[in-house]
Design an enzyme around this catalytic site. Structure first.
Site, short mmCIF file in Angstrom:
data_model
loop_
_atom_site.label_atom_id
_atom_site.label_comp_id
_atom_site.label_asym_id
_atom_site.label_seq_id
_atom_site.Cartn_x
_atom_site.Cartn_y
_atom_site.Cartn_z
N CYS A 1 5.47 4.77 5.15
CA CYS A 1 5.30 3.60 6.01
C CYS A 1 3.99 2.90 5.66
O CYS A 1 2.93 3.52 5.64
CB CYS A 1 5.29 4.04 7.47
SG CYS A 1 4.69 2.79 8.62
N GLU A 2 4.05 1.60 5.37
CA GLU A 2 2.85 0.89 4.98
C GLU A 2 1.93 0.58 6.16
O GLU A 2 0.77 0.20 5.96
CB GLU A 2 3.20 -0.41 4.25
CG GLU A 2 3.84 -1.48 5.10
CD GLU A 2 4.12 -2.75 4.30
OE1 GLU A 2 3.98 -3.83 4.88
OE2 GLU A 2 4.47 -2.66 3.12
N HIS A 3 2.42 0.74 7.37
CA HIS A 3 1.60 0.45 8.54
C HIS A 3 0.69 1.61 8.92
O HIS A 3 -0.43 1.41 9.40
CB HIS A 3 2.48 0.08 9.73
CG HIS A 3 3.29 -1.16 9.50
ND1 HIS A 3 4.54 -1.36 10.04
CD2 HIS A 3 3.03 -2.26 8.76
CE1 HIS A 3 5.01 -2.54 9.66
NE2 HIS A 3 4.11 -3.10 8.88
N HIS A 4 1.19 2.85 8.75
CA HIS A 4 0.40 4.02 9.14
C HIS A 4 0.21 5.01 8.00
O HIS A 4 -0.47 6.01 8.17
CB HIS A 4 1.09 4.73 10.32
CG HIS A 4 1.33 3.85 11.50
ND1 HIS A 4 2.54 3.25 11.74
CD2 HIS A 4 0.50 3.44 12.49
CE1 HIS A 4 2.46 2.51 12.83
NE2 HIS A 4 1.24 2.60 13.31
N HIS B 1 11.35 7.73 11.17
CA HIS B 1 9.98 7.32 10.91
C HIS B 1 9.01 8.23 11.65
O HIS B 1 9.02 8.29 12.88
CB HIS B 1 9.77 5.86 11.34
CG HIS B 1 10.53 4.89 10.49
ND1 HIS B 1 9.92 4.01 9.62
CD2 HIS B 1 11.87 4.67 10.37
CE1 HIS B 1 10.84 3.29 9.00
NE2 HIS B 1 12.02 3.66 9.43
N CYS C 1 5.98 7.82 12.14
CA CYS C 1 5.05 7.09 13.00
C CYS C 1 5.60 6.94 14.42
O CYS C 1 4.85 6.69 15.35
CB CYS C 1 4.73 5.73 12.40
SG CYS C 1 6.15 4.68 12.08
N GLN D 1 11.22 -0.36 6.14
CA GLN D 1 12.63 -0.09 5.85
C GLN D 1 13.43 -1.37 5.63
O GLN D 1 14.35 -1.41 4.82
CB GLN D 1 13.24 0.73 7.00
CG GLN D 1 14.67 1.20 6.72
CD GLN D 1 15.18 2.14 7.79
OE1 GLN D 1 14.44 3.00 8.27
NE2 GLN D 1 16.44 2.00 8.16
#
Length: 218
Positions: free
Chosen positions: A109-112, A178, A180, A150
């Site tokens: 995941c590029e956010h976390h 996910h 996260c 995704q």
């Protein structure tokens, strides 16, 4: 017309020049492993910032191990669709759906920067060309082994298959879990995320689209 011997010399020179150019390009392309010392130092800083002793026995090698693991998790940055297909596109008179279900997928995941994982199903309607079946899984690897969301991953896989064999249509379905959402935030352990992309005939033909979704969800 030049004599045969001269033609052979010219052709040999062209091949040699092409090989030299390719070798030079490969040599000039920086390898991600060259960033290992910098990445290792960054992980060491992270461990210390968390309040741990990065010099204690159990953590002494952790920054390097974590760095090597992250390079593997994101190896898709060093791959291209053309490279993994390796000319495995074949002429075939087949115009019915080709479907490969439940391709295992792991991504970050590029956010976390924590993992998400799941299964990918890909279908396409050939128009004179087909892909080696394993190449569909290879395409998934190219795009999943990167920092991702995704939704984008689903579209990238679909577009790559469309570009590779110019089919009448492509459909991609992903169900992912996910971490996260599981490990932090709302902490919903049983939640999953479903995304899909349809191109060409799968987008235009409701019956064909329904056939695809019925097959992948059964």
């Amino acid at each position: 017309m030049p004599p045969i011997s001269e033609l052979c010399t010219i052709q040999h020179k062209d091949v040699s020049d092409a090989a030299a150019i390719k070798a030079k390009n490969l040599k000039s392309t920086p390898k991600r492993e060259e960033n290992l010392p910098e990445l290792t130092a960054a992980y060491k800083t992270i461990i210390s910032s968390l309040g741990e002793d990065s010099e204690r026995e159990g953590l002494l090698k952790t920054p390097e191990r974590a760095s090597k693991a992250m390079l593997f998790f994101t190896k898709g940055y060093q791959q291209s669709v053309e490279e993994v297909l390796n000319d495995a596109v074949f002429s075939e008179d087949h115009d019915e759906m080709v479907l490969v279900k439940d391709i295992e997928m792991f991504s970050m995941c590029e956010h976390h920067m924590v993992p998400f994982y799941g299964k990918v199903s890909i279908a396409y309607m050939p128009q004179g060309k087909i892909l080696g079946l394993s190449k569909l899984a290879r395409i998934v690897e190219v795009f999943s082994r990167r920092l991702q969301v995704q939704e984008r991953l689903t579209k990238q896989i679909a577009q790559a298959v469309f570009d590779a064999v110019n089919p009448a249509g492509v459909a991609v379905f992903i169900e992912g879990v996910h971490m996260c959402m599981v490990m932090r935030g709302v902490q919903k352990i049983k939640s999953s995320t479903i995304t899909s992309t349809t191109l060409g005939s799968f987008k235009e033909n409701a019956d064909l689209r329904k056939e695809f979704f019925d097959q992948v969800q059964n």
